[in-house]
Design an enzyme around this catalytic site. Sequence first.
Site, PDB file in Angstrom:
ATOM      1  N   ASP A 298     -10.172   3.257  -3.820  1.00  0.00           N
ATOM      2  CA  ASP A 298     -10.848   2.155  -3.124  1.00  0.00           C
ATOM      3  C   ASP A 298     -12.291   1.959  -3.588  1.00  0.00           C
ATOM      4  OD1 ASP A 298      -8.555   1.863  -1.730  1.00  0.00           O
ATOM      5  OD2 ASP A 298      -9.418   2.218   0.259  1.00  0.00           O
TER       6      ASP A 298
ATOM      7  N   ASP B 129       0.820  -1.213   0.000  1.00  0.00           N
ATOM      8  CA  ASP B 129       0.000   0.000   0.000  1.00  0.00           C
ATOM      9  C   ASP B 129       0.861   1.273   0.000  1.00  0.00           C
ATOM     10  OD1 ASP B 129      -2.476   1.299   0.017  1.00  0.00           O
ATOM     11  OD2 ASP B 129      -3.318  -0.097   1.474  1.00  0.00           O
TER      12      ASP B 129
HETATM   13  C1  GLA Z   1      -6.050   1.138   1.479  1.00  0.00           C
HETATM   14  C2  GLA Z   1      -6.211   0.138   0.336  1.00  0.00           C
HETATM   15  C3  GLA Z   1      -7.353  -0.814   0.657  1.00  0.00           C
HETATM   16  C4  GLA Z   1      -7.071  -1.526   1.967  1.00  0.00           C
HETATM   17  C5  GLA Z   1      -6.850  -0.516   3.088  1.00  0.00           C
HETATM   18  C6  GLA Z   1      -6.376  -1.171   4.360  1.00  0.00           C
HETATM   19  O1  GLA Z   1      -7.136   1.997   1.568  1.00  0.00           O
HETATM   20  O2  GLA Z   1      -6.449   0.810  -0.892  1.00  0.00           O
HETATM   21  O3  GLA Z   1      -7.516  -1.747  -0.396  1.00  0.00           O
HETATM   22  O4  GLA Z   1      -5.946  -2.359   1.827  1.00  0.00           O
HETATM   23  O5  GLA Z   1      -5.871   0.451   2.704  1.00  0.00           O
HETATM   24  O6  GLA Z   1      -6.126  -0.254   5.379  1.00  0.00           O
END
Ligand code: GLA
Length: 374
Positions: free
Chosen positions: A183, A126
């Site tokens: 997301d 991430d």
């Molecule tokens: C980010 C990622 C998500 C998830 C969250 C976890 O937002 O894009 O897919 O992994 O972190 O905290």
Amino acid sequence: MLCNTPPMGWNSWNTFGSDITEQLIIESAEALVSSGLKDAGYKYVVIDDCWSERERDESGRLVPDRIKFPNGIAALAGRLHDMDLKLGIYSCAGVRTCAGYPGSFEHEFDDARTFAAWGIDYLKYDYCYKPDGIPGEILFRRMAAALRNSGRDILFAACNWGNDNAALWMRSAGAHIWRSTGDIFDSWSSIKELILLQDGLEPYTAPQCWNDMDMLVAGMQGKGNVARGGCSEKEYETHFSLWSLMSSALMLGCDIRNLDESSKKLFTNKGLIRINQDSEGRPCYVLPHWNNSDCRTYVKLLSDGSYAIGLFNLGETRSETAVHLWDIGIPANSGHKVEIHDVLNPDSSEFIQERYSCMLEAHTCRIIHLQLRK
Ligand code: GLA
């Protein structure tokens, strides 16, 4: 080669968020096997954020949460490997993960060695808490180098939401898939937003580094960590079909221990999986609609000379959509008959001339497999 076709599997985040345990991961893995999803191609079980203790140990190593994962990650990996599945885990290019757990910044090589020693097969990486002064390229190149020299094949799933022009450098940095969107949430508006965010990014998906339009929300039915009211069955079908055509990673996000029949049928649709997993991995091109900007046609050339064509109505009103064969390189004088199958209703087939058209309700799609016949 690690990633000749888009990876398929399940990830804990969409439904469970921080509420993850060894027991949940084992039950989900068992469900993957008993439901037939594993046989359909879903092999990766990925533990997302919130799996570790809040601090590293005195030697700087990551420590699995002692309550959530009492037997450690290596034992869990062993269990999954015994089921012929693969285990994925999560870390972050910044100093902390998005949920505030230790990130891998300045620990990249140690963490990659730890993951390899545990038997990890997939790392989602991430982009939160990234130090401002350091270009993202450097951080993803670092973890790619660390994984590739860890002594184990570990699929590198980069997740920087497509920021910082990632389309232009993620492949060369060494990622196997790259998050090309922000997301996802379990609502039609989120699905549509991600679809529109892919405009112009279609050509970047290819073997060894696929676009990742985020984990699927299909089957969530409005429940779980990214719930936003849920979608209709038809909207989930549109979502899953588009992800399949776009050669996106297919990572399920619903609670697969309680899979309903319609979700199972969708996730194991042989035609869609074949389109997603085609060995040449050619990207789609998109044909605009002549009079309705919410309707569009995605075309993917398949390795045997046939075509996958998706007609989508992303708008709010019923609409006629069409594809003209001339537009996909098949003029009337080709000397071939053109046969089509409806992928979502696999029993039907027909021959067409010059154009194919259909009426689509709002938020629905028609996926056809088109073959040239003598
Ligand atoms: C980010 C990622 C998500 C998830 C969250 C976890 O937002 O894009 O897919 O992994 O972190 O905290």
